[in-house]
Design a protein around this motif. Structure first.
Motif, PDB file in Angstrom:
ATOM      1  N   LEU A   1      13.436   0.794 -14.331  1.00  0.00           N
ATOM      2  CA  LEU A   1      13.584   1.742 -15.430  1.00  0.00           C
ATOM      3  C   LEU A   1      13.769   3.166 -14.934  1.00  0.00           C
ATOM      4  O   LEU A   1      14.496   3.953 -15.537  1.00  0.00           O
ATOM      5  N   ILE A   2      13.140   3.499 -13.818  1.00  0.00           N
ATOM      6  CA  ILE A   2      13.384   4.811 -13.216  1.00  0.00           C
ATOM      7  C   ILE A   2      14.847   4.935 -12.812  1.00  0.00           C
ATOM      8  O   ILE A   2      15.488   5.973 -13.023  1.00  0.00           O
ATOM      9  N   GLN A   3      15.384   3.860 -12.261  1.00  0.00           N
ATOM     10  CA  GLN A   3      16.791   3.871 -11.871  1.00  0.00           C
ATOM     11  C   GLN A   3      17.698   4.050 -13.086  1.00  0.00           C
ATOM     12  O   GLN A   3      18.676   4.806 -13.047  1.00  0.00           O
ATOM     13  N   PHE A   4      17.376   3.382 -14.183  1.00  0.00           N
ATOM     14  CA  PHE A   4      18.171   3.534 -15.399  1.00  0.00           C
ATOM     15  C   PHE A   4      18.084   4.958 -15.936  1.00  0.00           C
ATOM     16  O   PHE A   4      19.062   5.517 -16.414  1.00  0.00           O
ATOM     17  N   ILE A   5      16.898   5.545 -15.862  1.00  0.00           N
ATOM     18  CA  ILE A   5      16.715   6.917 -16.321  1.00  0.00           C
ATOM     19  C   ILE A   5      17.552   7.884 -15.487  1.00  0.00           C
ATOM     20  O   ILE A   5      18.162   8.822 -16.008  1.00  0.00           O
TER      21      ILE A   5
ATOM     22  N   SER B   1      15.882  -0.021 -24.742  1.00  0.00           N
ATOM     23  CA  SER B   1      15.056  -1.201 -25.006  1.00  0.00           C
ATOM     24  C   SER B   1      15.395  -2.305 -24.011  1.00  0.00           C
ATOM     25  O   SER B   1      16.415  -2.248 -23.317  1.00  0.00           O
ATOM     26  N   PHE B   2      14.531  -3.317 -23.962  1.00  0.00           N
ATOM     27  CA  PHE B   2      14.737  -4.425 -23.031  1.00  0.00           C
ATOM     28  C   PHE B   2      14.109  -5.682 -23.629  1.00  0.00           C
ATOM     29  O   PHE B   2      13.353  -5.625 -24.604  1.00  0.00           O
ATOM     30  N   ASN B   3      14.393  -6.812 -23.036  1.00  0.00           N
ATOM     31  CA  ASN B   3      13.905  -8.084 -23.554  1.00  0.00           C
ATOM     32  C   ASN B   3      12.449  -8.318 -23.160  1.00  0.00           C
ATOM     33  O   ASN B   3      11.932  -7.712 -22.216  1.00  0.00           O
ATOM     34  N   TYR B   4      11.808  -9.242 -23.872  1.00  0.00           N
ATOM     35  CA  TYR B   4      10.426  -9.600 -23.573  1.00  0.00           C
ATOM     36  C   TYR B   4      10.243 -11.104 -23.735  1.00  0.00           C
ATOM     37  O   TYR B   4      11.081 -11.793 -24.317  1.00  0.00           O
ATOM     38  N   LYS B   5       9.148 -11.601 -23.199  1.00  0.00           N
ATOM     39  CA  LYS B   5       8.830 -13.019 -23.290  1.00  0.00           C
ATOM     40  C   LYS B   5       7.401 -13.185 -23.783  1.00  0.00           C
ATOM     41  O   LYS B   5       6.486 -12.511 -23.319  1.00  0.00           O
ATOM     42  N   LYS B   6       7.209 -14.093 -24.730  1.00  0.00           N
ATOM     43  CA  LYS B   6       5.868 -14.395 -25.228  1.00  0.00           C
ATOM     44  C   LYS B   6       5.211 -15.436 -24.327  1.00  0.00           C
ATOM     45  O   LYS B   6       5.879 -16.325 -23.798  1.00  0.00           O
ATOM     46  N   PHE B   7       3.910 -15.313 -24.139  1.00  0.00           N
ATOM     47  CA  PHE B   7       3.192 -16.332 -23.382  1.00  0.00           C
ATOM     48  C   PHE B   7       1.763 -16.429 -23.900  1.00  0.00           C
ATOM     49  O   PHE B   7       1.253 -15.514 -24.546  1.00  0.00           O
ATOM     50  N   VAL B   8       1.113 -17.563 -23.629  1.00  0.00           N
ATOM     51  CA  VAL B   8      -0.245 -17.791 -24.109  1.00  0.00           C
ATOM     52  C   VAL B   8      -1.210 -17.993 -22.956  1.00  0.00           C
ATOM     53  O   VAL B   8      -2.118 -17.211 -22.735  1.00  0.00           O
TER      54      VAL B   8
ATOM     55  N   PRO C   1      19.916  -6.806 -13.754  1.00  0.00           N
ATOM     56  CA  PRO C   1      19.892  -6.301 -15.132  1.00  0.00           C
ATOM     57  C   PRO C   1      21.182  -5.575 -15.504  1.00  0.00           C
ATOM     58  O   PRO C   1      21.785  -4.895 -14.676  1.00  0.00           O
ATOM     59  N   LYS C   2      21.578  -5.730 -16.758  1.00  0.00           N
ATOM     60  CA  LYS C   2      22.756  -5.054 -17.273  1.00  0.00           C
ATOM     61  C   LYS C   2      22.385  -4.359 -18.570  1.00  0.00           C
ATOM     62  O   LYS C   2      21.609  -4.874 -19.360  1.00  0.00           O
ATOM     63  N   SER C   3      22.945  -3.199 -18.789  1.00  0.00           N
ATOM     64  CA  SER C   3      22.664  -2.482 -20.025  1.00  0.00           C
ATOM     65  C   SER C   3      23.952  -2.284 -20.816  1.00  0.00           C
ATOM     66  O   SER C   3      25.058  -2.344 -20.268  1.00  0.00           O
TER      67      SER C   3
ATOM     68  N   ILE D   1      18.877  -3.148 -22.359  1.00  0.00           N
ATOM     69  CA  ILE D   1      19.003  -3.917 -21.123  1.00  0.00           C
ATOM     70  C   ILE D   1      18.774  -5.384 -21.448  1.00  0.00           C
ATOM     71  O   ILE D   1      17.712  -5.753 -21.957  1.00  0.00           O
ATOM     72  N   ASP D   2      19.741  -6.216 -21.163  1.00  0.00           N
ATOM     73  CA  ASP D   2      19.602  -7.652 -21.399  1.00  0.00           C
ATOM     74  C   ASP D   2      18.845  -8.291 -20.240  1.00  0.00           C
ATOM     75  O   ASP D   2      19.389  -9.105 -19.479  1.00  0.00           O
ATOM     76  N   PHE D   3      17.600  -7.881 -20.121  1.00  0.00           N
ATOM     77  CA  PHE D   3      16.761  -8.353 -19.020  1.00  0.00           C
ATOM     78  C   PHE D   3      15.306  -8.345 -19.468  1.00  0.00           C
ATOM     79  O   PHE D   3      14.892  -7.458 -20.231  1.00  0.00           O
ATOM     80  N   CYS D   4      14.540  -9.321 -19.027  1.00  0.00           N
ATOM     81  CA  CYS D   4      13.172  -9.471 -19.491  1.00  0.00           C
ATOM     82  C   CYS D   4      12.190  -8.805 -18.521  1.00  0.00           C
ATOM     83  O   CYS D   4      11.994  -9.283 -17.411  1.00  0.00           O
ATOM     84  N   TYR D   5      11.580  -7.696 -18.980  1.00  0.00           N
ATOM     85  CA  TYR D   5      10.616  -6.959 -18.158  1.00  0.00           C
ATOM     86  C   TYR D   5       9.174  -7.091 -18.649  1.00  0.00           C
ATOM     87  O   TYR D   5       8.255  -6.702 -17.948  1.00  0.00           O
ATOM     88  N   TYR D   6       8.980  -7.603 -19.836  1.00  0.00           N
ATOM     89  CA  TYR D   6       7.676  -7.498 -20.478  1.00  0.00           C
ATOM     90  C   TYR D   6       7.149  -8.864 -20.897  1.00  0.00           C
ATOM     91  O   TYR D   6       7.879  -9.684 -21.470  1.00  0.00           O
ATOM     92  N   GLY D   7       5.875  -9.118 -20.635  1.00  0.00           N
ATOM     93  CA  GLY D   7       5.206 -10.337 -21.080  1.00  0.00           C
ATOM     94  C   GLY D   7       4.243 -10.023 -22.200  1.00  0.00           C
ATOM     95  O   GLY D   7       3.279  -9.274 -22.023  1.00  0.00           O
ATOM     96  N   TYR D   8       4.502 -10.572 -23.377  1.00  0.00           N
ATOM     97  CA  TYR D   8       3.710 -10.302 -24.578  1.00  0.00           C
ATOM     98  C   TYR D   8       2.711 -11.436 -24.770  1.00  0.00           C
ATOM     99  O   TYR D   8       3.093 -12.544 -25.132  1.00  0.00           O
TER     100      TYR D   8
END
Length: 218
Positions: A36-40, A49-56, A69-71, A126-133
């Motif tokens: 994200l620093i590189q994108f900035i 914004s970027f993608n995320y993934k749900k997990f339990v 990653p691509k934006s 960004i069509d890339f998953c950086y976050y785990g929800y």
């Protein structure tokens, strides 16, 4: 002071040009900060914004590190039918402009994030998953009580703050979200809450200000 009080404290104390939020029970990729620093540094934007993934129950969040990653540039309507989370985005600090999270509401992101999106001139995704929800059985998402009706207060806040077509789209989309959540309840309770939702919309939103296409959504 709670999640939103903590976020507001961070907003007030921050001195950088960009803001991001990570909830304490979620996880992010180890590439989150450097990428994200590189994108900035290489892109100009008001909101990213970027993608995320749900997990339990997974002990860690895994991603394919070989994927690049691509934006792409998107408009605000990209978010009309998406969940309005605060944490899968990076914001230019200037678009907050004395806007803060309202403390004491459930689903409070709905009362602020649409306003920030509406104010953003340049938006990238960004069509890339950086976050785990992390999904918990005891989380707000899975509760069977009526706290989700706080969404009504949130959309009232954004409607009174902005008269834009984008905000009106959000208001109508939340009507369907509220309806779907309500239909998970036992029938007597569902009927009662549907009446509350319908009554709230009739009382707080002026029908003539909405385009016919929003009122007759298929």
């Amino acid at each position: 002071g709670g999640l939103y009080d903590a976020r507001n404290y961070g907003i007030r104390k921050s001195i950088g040009r960009y803001l991001a939020f990570i909830d304490s029970d979620d996880i992010v990729s180890e590439r989150f900060i450097p990428d994200l620093i590189q994108f900035i540094e290489s892109n100009s934007f008001d909101l990213l914004s970027f993608n995320y993934k749900k997990f339990v129950h997974k002990p860690q969040f895994e991603i394919d590190t070989s994927e690049q990653p691509k934006s792409r540039v998107v408009d605000k309507y990209f978010y009309v039918d998406k969940a309005l989370f605060a944490w899968n985005k990076v914001y230019s600090r200037k678009i907050f402009d004395n806007l803060y999270f309202t403390v004491g509401l459930y689903y409070e992101d709905v009362a602020l994030i649409p306003l920030l999106i509406d104010k953003a001139d340049v938006i990238r995704h960004i069509d890339f998953c950086y976050y785990g929800y992390r999904q918990r059985a005891s989380s707000i998402t899975y509760r069977t009580d009526d706290k989700y009706l706080d969404i009504l207060k949130s959309i009232s806040i954004i409607y009174n703050e902005s008269d834009s077509n984008f905000i009106k789209n959000i208001v109508m989309n939340q009507f369907f979200t509220l309806t779907f959540i309500t239909l998970r309840s036992p029938m007597p309770k569902a009927i009662d809450n549907l009446k509350k939702i319908s009554s709230f919309y009739k009382k707080n939103f002026i029908k003539e200000k909405f385009k016919p296409s929003l009122l007759s959504r298929q």
